[in-house]
Enzyme design. Sequence first.
Site, mmCIF file in Angstrom:
data_model
loop_
_atom_site.group_PDB
_atom_site.id
_atom_site.type_symbol
_atom_site.label_atom_id
_atom_site.label_comp_id
_atom_site.label_asym_id
_atom_site.label_seq_id
_atom_site.Cartn_x
_atom_site.Cartn_y
_atom_site.Cartn_z
ATOM 1 N N HIS A 165 -60.963 -88.144 -42.477
ATOM 2 C CA HIS A 165 -60.727 -89.431 -41.802
ATOM 3 C C HIS A 165 -61.990 -90.057 -41.198
ATOM 4 O O HIS A 165 -61.978 -90.521 -40.047
ATOM 5 C CB HIS A 165 -59.674 -89.257 -40.706
ATOM 6 C CG HIS A 165 -58.282 -88.996 -41.228
ATOM 7 N ND1 HIS A 165 -57.845 -89.386 -42.470
ATOM 8 C CD2 HIS A 165 -57.208 -88.363 -40.651
ATOM 9 C CE1 HIS A 165 -56.577 -89.021 -42.635
ATOM 10 N NE2 HIS A 165 -56.170 -88.400 -41.562
ATOM 11 N N HIS A 214 -53.354 -95.085 -39.504
ATOM 12 C CA HIS A 214 -52.671 -93.800 -39.316
ATOM 13 C C HIS A 214 -51.540 -93.919 -38.287
ATOM 14 O O HIS A 214 -51.503 -93.185 -37.303
ATOM 15 C CB HIS A 214 -53.664 -92.725 -38.882
ATOM 16 C CG HIS A 214 -53.214 -91.334 -39.197
ATOM 17 N ND1 HIS A 214 -51.932 -90.901 -38.953
ATOM 18 C CD2 HIS A 214 -53.873 -90.290 -39.743
ATOM 19 C CE1 HIS A 214 -51.828 -89.643 -39.330
ATOM 20 N NE2 HIS A 214 -52.993 -89.245 -39.822
ATOM 21 N N GLU A 217 -49.538 -93.324 -44.954
ATOM 22 C CA GLU A 217 -50.868 -93.924 -44.947
ATOM 23 C C GLU A 217 -51.205 -94.398 -46.359
ATOM 24 O O GLU A 217 -51.434 -93.574 -47.244
ATOM 25 C CB GLU A 217 -51.898 -92.896 -44.488
ATOM 26 C CG GLU A 217 -51.603 -92.279 -43.149
ATOM 27 C CD GLU A 217 -52.077 -90.830 -43.079
ATOM 28 O OE1 GLU A 217 -53.285 -90.579 -43.061
ATOM 29 O OE2 GLU A 217 -51.210 -89.930 -43.070
HETATM 30 C C1 BGC Z 1 -53.474 -85.722 -42.874
HETATM 31 C C2 BGC Z 1 -53.033 -84.506 -42.112
HETATM 32 C C3 BGC Z 1 -53.726 -84.520 -40.787
HETATM 33 C C4 BGC Z 1 -53.378 -85.797 -40.068
HETATM 34 C C5 BGC Z 1 -54.043 -85.905 -38.724
HETATM 35 C C6 BGC Z 1 -53.106 -86.934 -42.102
HETATM 36 O O1 BGC Z 1 -53.561 -88.055 -42.775
HETATM 37 O O2 BGC Z 1 -52.911 -85.787 -44.161
HETATM 38 O O3 BGC Z 1 -53.351 -83.340 -42.826
HETATM 39 O O4 BGC Z 1 -53.357 -83.423 -40.019
HETATM 40 O O5 BGC Z 1 -53.766 -86.872 -40.855
HETATM 41 O O6 BGC Z 1 -55.351 -85.613 -38.794
#
Ligand code: BGC
Length: 335
Positions: free
Chosen positions: A100, A169, A300
């Site tokens: 991310h 998110h 997402e």
């Molecule tokens: C991911 C998860 C992660 C979450 C928070 C999601 O987009 O797929 O694996 O734990 O984000 O970080």
Amino acid sequence: MSVKLVDNCDGIELYRLESGNSYVEIMTYGARIHKICVPDKNGVIQDVVLGFENPTEYRGPNPYFNACIGRVANRIGGSSFVIDGQRYILPANERKNHLHGGIEGFDRKTFTATIDGDILRLKYLSVDGEEGYPGNLQVTVEYSFVDGNLKIAYFAYSDRPTHCSLTNHAYFNLNGDYKSIVNHRLFIKSHSITNIDNELIPNGEILDIKGTKYDFSCMRVIGEHLFDNDGLLQVAGGYDFNYILDNDGGAVAEVIGDKSGIVMRVYTDRPCVQFYSGNFLDGTVKGKAVFNRNCAIALETQGYPNACNIPSFPTTLIGKDGFKSETTYSFSIID
Ligand code: BGC
């Protein structure tokens, strides 16, 4: 419809986008959604996203609550990629991998806001080398909220080739009680997911999921197989998979809150969506609500994860045309 500044505290501005008796609140920190308040089947207004009481609390630890994710959503295996023969090393923030956007991704950046009619426009300049990525990237995220439709439009332009795949998110609990999504019903217009290794990194394989416990192409309750603890469900501790969309312009996903009757439909021009069943939620507290495992769902919209290392996946590399994308979360009541 109206967009107005409702709070300005310690460097974070909070804006409210109102439409009828519904409203959405967005903050400049992380271009985050703070609240989505919509009526349930009894006309009671429910806030259907997880979050804190005050915008400044998002500066503390949290799992990207409702934030803009960038430069690249999801995981980059081994925290590096090559562009034009040059290897770029990114900070690893999940084991040896990059998740991310890195240690200080866009979720931790303060955007500059302007109001343009029904649109709240948020801008941020990510400079060359930030979190290891090449190129100065000018990012714009536009939010509008009209008749229950929360539209998010993304634009990003770089002065050098770079990777970019932006998303939001948001963590949804359509009952608004933040208890559990196991009885929420889900539809995803998809028949395949990207396979992952034991660190959740896509390895380039595409899995046909027709008729399996990963298949949500016929709407069903999320909890049906959530705790089976086998196969990829065991690897990810629940659903945490990238669904490749059979996008025909209609809704690519639909979720229904079992208690509230609130329906959320997702529309996007992105090729994929990450369905995450909140497996790592850990008891974070908002006022009296505790956000436990599986109390929310994330959908997402995104490009193929780890595409920068997998040549067979559609690329996330952007050139002079930049990155442009739109996702709409549309809220209504069950018929
Ligand atoms: C991911 C998860 C992660 C979450 C928070 C999601 O987009 O797929 O694996 O734990 O984000 O970080």
